[in-house]
Design a protein around this motif. Structure first.
Motif, PDB file in Angstrom:
ATOM      1  N   ALA A  63      -1.843  13.604   5.817  1.00 44.84           N
ATOM      2  CA  ALA A  63      -1.950  13.076   7.184  1.00 44.84           C
ATOM      3  C   ALA A  63      -1.964  14.229   8.193  1.00 44.84           C
ATOM      4  CB  ALA A  63      -0.774  12.142   7.469  1.00 44.84           C
ATOM      5  N   MET A  75       0.844  -1.199   0.000  1.00 45.82           N
ATOM      6  CA  MET A  75       0.000   0.000   0.000  1.00 45.82           C
ATOM      7  C   MET A  75       0.879   1.248   0.000  1.00 45.82           C
ATOM      8  SD  MET A  75      -3.338   0.325   2.461  1.00 45.82           S
ATOM      9  CE  MET A  75      -2.596   1.380   3.663  1.00 45.82           C
ATOM     10  N   ALA A  76       0.482   2.256  -0.756  1.00 51.55           N
ATOM     11  CA  ALA A  76       1.264   3.498  -0.810  1.00 51.55           C
ATOM     12  C   ALA A  76       1.221   4.202   0.547  1.00 51.55           C
ATOM     13  CB  ALA A  76       0.696   4.410  -1.893  1.00 51.55           C
ATOM     14  N   LYS A  77       2.341   4.775   0.888  1.00 51.64           N
ATOM     15  CA  LYS A  77       2.395   5.525   2.155  1.00 51.64           C
ATOM     16  C   LYS A  77       1.499   6.754   2.040  1.00 51.64           C
ATOM     17  CE  LYS A  77       5.999   6.884   4.646  1.00 51.64           C
ATOM     18  NZ  LYS A  77       7.389   7.355   4.820  1.00 51.64           N
ATOM     19  N   PRO A  78       0.724   7.076   3.077  1.00 52.41           N
ATOM     20  CA  PRO A  78      -0.104   8.285   2.964  1.00 52.41           C
ATOM     21  C   PRO A  78       0.774   9.521   2.845  1.00 52.41           C
ATOM     22  CG  PRO A  78      -0.135   7.435   5.220  1.00 52.41           C
ATOM     23  CD  PRO A  78       0.626   6.447   4.378  1.00 52.41           C
ATOM     24  N   ASP A  79       0.320  10.454   2.045  1.00 51.05           N
ATOM     25  CA  ASP A  79       1.066  11.701   1.883  1.00 51.05           C
ATOM     26  C   ASP A  79       1.169  12.397   3.241  1.00 51.05           C
ATOM     27  OD1 ASP A  79       1.983  13.894  -0.126  1.00 51.05           O
ATOM     28  OD2 ASP A  79       0.665  14.892   1.328  1.00 51.05           O
ATOM     29  N   PRO A  80       2.384  12.860   3.622  1.00 49.00           N
ATOM     30  CA  PRO A  80       2.522  13.441   4.968  1.00 49.00           C
ATOM     31  C   PRO A  80       1.677  14.711   5.170  1.00 49.00           C
ATOM     32  CG  PRO A  80       4.592  13.605   3.715  1.00 49.00           C
ATOM     33  CD  PRO A  80       3.675  12.737   2.926  1.00 49.00           C
TER      34      PRO A  80
END
Ligand code: GDP
Length: 332
Positions: A9, A1-6
């Motif tokens: 977040a 899964m792609a890391k959520p954009d900081p």
């Protein structure tokens, strides 16, 4: 899964009322680093739909009048009534973050301990325009975080009152109990932009003088703000030290809000937002102009000619603009 954009977040956490996220978001907004500014812009764009929900209040007054004492007393009063309160400061004279107004949290010891309060000192240095912009953006971040009331405080010097009045729904001017002569020293322009006047220190030996000050201003306000249907700023005695008058202040804020109406409030905020846009354009254009070496090299000479009456300001301005707009082609 792609890391959520900081930034996604961070926006999510701010909207959820997370205090550490709020502090981080404001730090990002206050940063002058270009990569941070791009992130701050993305963040603000995401938060914008969640803004607009707070009562935006400004407060100013001469040093020593009791602003910090009042903001603490009033903030605690609002919190007791179940509201969440954020306090921001505008102080371009402050040499660094944590400068003269709010850096020292001991000035608002009880409020700074309250979990329903958030206190932020003035952003570090820079021009008034820069400090004001960062404070306006911090105000939006606080709104997105769900604060019911945002109080923007400034010292009563320079142009900062106007900058604050331009970012709030209601601008409070705090006055000391004083005789007529001392009142003469107050800048009339600031009295004119106030929506509400508070005469502080209405206690003990100062109570009688405060009463006279209230009467003097109450008599002057209708003359200054005449006109049918116009808001005449109320003049209210308070004692920040004894925490008296807080109910009357909140009631007056409510009356101002009713008098403005929903469309009046939105109109005021809309005009402010468009004004900020033009202010930013002006600042950016000036910065661009000064950074343009071919143009900036001629500015001193043109300023001299204008100051010596050898050239009209209009002609000098057109010369500069022509040089910028030509994109360098027509430059000597
Ligand atoms: P600021 O510079 O406007 O923020 O003023 P402060 O809040 O720091 O207050 C300046 C001084 O006035 C302090 O010594 C306060 O204790 C005092 N002070 C503030 N409010 C009151 C008040 O309502 N009554 C009296 N008697 N003194 C006050």
């Amino acid at each position: 899964m792609a890391k959520p954009d900081p930034i996604d977040a961070l926006a999510e956490a701010v909207r959820g009322g997370d205090r550490r996220a709020l502090a981080r978001a404001i730090t990002l907004v206050e940063s002058t680093r270009p990569d941070d500014q791009a992130k701050a812009e993305t963040l603000l764009a995401q938060l914008l739909p969640a803004t607009g929900g707070a009562a935006r209040l400004g407060i100013s007054g001469p040093p020593g009048v009791g602003k910090s004492t009042f903001v603490e007393a009033f903030g605690l009063h609002l919190i007791e009534a179940g509201r969440r309160v954020a306090v921001l400061a505008v102080d371009p004279s402050s040499p660094r973050s944590g400068g003269s107004i709010l850096g020292d949290k001991t000035r608002m010891p009880d409020l700074s301990r309250a979990t329903a309060a958030f206190i932020r000192p003035s952003p570090a240095g820079g021009t008034l325009g820069g400090v004001a912009r960062r404070t306006r953006e911090a105000l939006l971040v606080c709104e997105a975080a769900g604060f019911d009331v945002v109080i923007v405080e400034t010292v009563g010097v320079g142009q900062s009152e106007i900058a604050v009045a331009d970012m709030v729904d209601l601008f409070v001017l705090m006055l000391p109990p004083a005789g007529g002569d001392e009142l003469q020293g107050l800048k009339k322009g600031i009295v004119e932009i106030a929506d509400l006047l508070l005469v502080n220190k209405a206690d003990g030996d100062l109570a009688a003088a405060a009463g006279r000050t209230v009467a003097d201003y109450a008599a002057a306000m209708p003359l200054l703000h005449g006109g049918r249907g116009k808001w005449v700023p109320p003049v209210i005695p308070v004692s920040a030290l004894e925490r008296r008058g807080m109910d009357a202040v909140w009631a007056a804020i409510g009356r101002h809000r009713s008098a403005l109406g929903e469309s009046g409030l939105q109109g005021r905020r809309a005009a402010q937002a468009v004004g900020w846009m033009w202010g930013e354009i002006d600042e950016a254009l000036r910065a661009h102009l000064r950074a343009d070496r071919a143009v900036s090299g001629r500015l001193g000479d043109l300023e001299n000619k204008v100051s010596q009456g050898l050239m009209t300001p209009g002609a000098a301005a057109r010369t500069i603009l022509a040089a910028v707009l030509d994109g360098g082609r027509a430059r000597p």
